[in-house]
Design an enzyme around this catalytic site. Sequence first.
Site, PDB file in Angstrom:
ATOM      1  N   SER A   1       0.816  -1.213   0.000  1.00  9.54           N
ATOM      2  CA  SER A   1       0.000   0.000   0.000  1.00  9.54           C
ATOM      3  C   SER A   1       0.852   1.267   0.000  1.00  9.54           C
ATOM      4  CB  SER A   1      -0.927   0.014   1.224  1.00  9.54           C
ATOM      5  OG  SER A   1      -1.784  -1.110   1.217  1.00  9.54           O
ATOM      6  N   ASN A   2       1.968   1.259   0.726  1.00  8.45           N
ATOM      7  CA  ASN A   2       2.820   2.437   0.792  1.00  8.45           C
ATOM      8  C   ASN A   2       3.649   2.645  -0.455  1.00  8.45           C
ATOM      9  OD1 ASN A   2       2.576   3.658   3.663  1.00  8.45           O
ATOM     10  ND2 ASN A   2       2.636   1.450   3.993  1.00  8.45           N
TER      11      ASN A   2
ATOM     12  N   LYS B   1      -0.753 -10.965   6.306  1.00  2.88           N
ATOM     13  CA  LYS B   1      -0.408  -9.648   6.833  1.00  2.88           C
ATOM     14  C   LYS B   1      -1.713  -9.003   7.263  1.00  2.88           C
ATOM     15  CE  LYS B   1       1.020  -4.957   5.851  1.00  2.88           C
ATOM     16  NZ  LYS B   1       1.200  -3.914   4.813  1.00  2.88           N
TER      17      LYS B   1
ATOM     18  N   SER C   1      -3.444  -5.769   8.787  1.00  2.75           N
ATOM     19  CA  SER C   1      -3.264  -4.356   9.098  1.00  2.75           C
ATOM     20  C   SER C   1      -4.451  -3.771   9.850  1.00  2.75           C
ATOM     21  CB  SER C   1      -3.038  -3.565   7.793  1.00  2.75           C
ATOM     22  OG  SER C   1      -1.839  -3.962   7.173  1.00  2.75           O
TER      23      SER C   1
ATOM     24  N   GLY D   1       0.613  -5.753  10.614  1.00  6.56           N
ATOM     25  CA  GLY D   1       0.656  -4.815   9.497  1.00  6.56           C
ATOM     26  C   GLY D   1       1.005  -3.401   9.879  1.00  6.56           C
TER      27      GLY D   1
END
Length: 326
Positions: free
Chosen positions: A72-73, A191, A193, A217
């Site tokens: 996502s980042n 993962k 989050s 996450g």
Amino acid sequence: MLLKSFRLLRRNLVVSCRRGMTTSRQFLDIGGVYPPIATPFDADENILYDKLNSNLQIWNNAPFKGYVVQGSNGEYVYLTKDERVQMVEHVRKFVPKEKLVIAGSGCESTRETVEMTKQMAEVGADAVLVTTPCFYKNGMTNEAMVAHFLKVADSSPVPVILYSVPSNTGIDLAPEVIIKLSSHPNIIGLKDSGGDISKIGNLVFKTKHCGFQILAGSASFLYPSIALGCVGGVCALANVLPQEVCHLYELSRTGRHSEAQSLQQRLIAPNAAVTRKFGVPGLKHAMDWFGFYGGPTRSPLQALTSDEEASVRQMFAGSGYQGPQS
């Protein structure tokens, strides 16, 4: 091709699963800390691979288990298919071979995800991180999710890690779905989050006999997650404070609870600055401040205002972290 076949064979272990039978599970030890690396752009939003190299040279000094590329980042939703694959290929060639490269291969359709997963494996990804499809949210039932992930796992040349990130997708992958999928021999972990510690703890309990591995996450709940049996974390804050996040993992893993609690508390505000409060723009600003290259985001994401930049710095400084650029 022979090298890929050898790598695949090397990961095959026989483990016991919930049905009381044995199955050949692709096993890859993913325990440790990973930064979900930011994608560096210039002012015209082109990828700057020289700046990526500079960041990786610094990150390689940290005891990371590896890197998550196109999480996502990494702003993967704004990259073309070719850019996504090229980023993974570049990182794999640049970082030491002992560092794992986990590639984000999730797409909206199952068919596209299958194809993207194969491409990521072809350029050297050790595993893939597959997020939940979310555009047709009302149609993303538990049955749809199970069918999606099973088809991806069945066709993937490398191990698959489930990715639940409800803050971005609006979908929190249900425990019953995760537990069911955990028995698939090519789905090795999750993962998570969402940050629901009770959910995470229950999932560890329900899946640990299958060799299923869960990654926190976020750095904001890394310590309690490790205490409950998670094997590591994929933490945005590790882009900015790599040594500190790795130290928190080590303190947590080795049962140094008092020190881990203290460090966890210190990292909560800086972590919030680069995740839920200011997101990727906040992360990239913090990276610039701490001597990495963050650079601009890709549109439509906007740069922080001067007041927001000051707030990011205050949130770090309040926990005792001052960037060398200050």
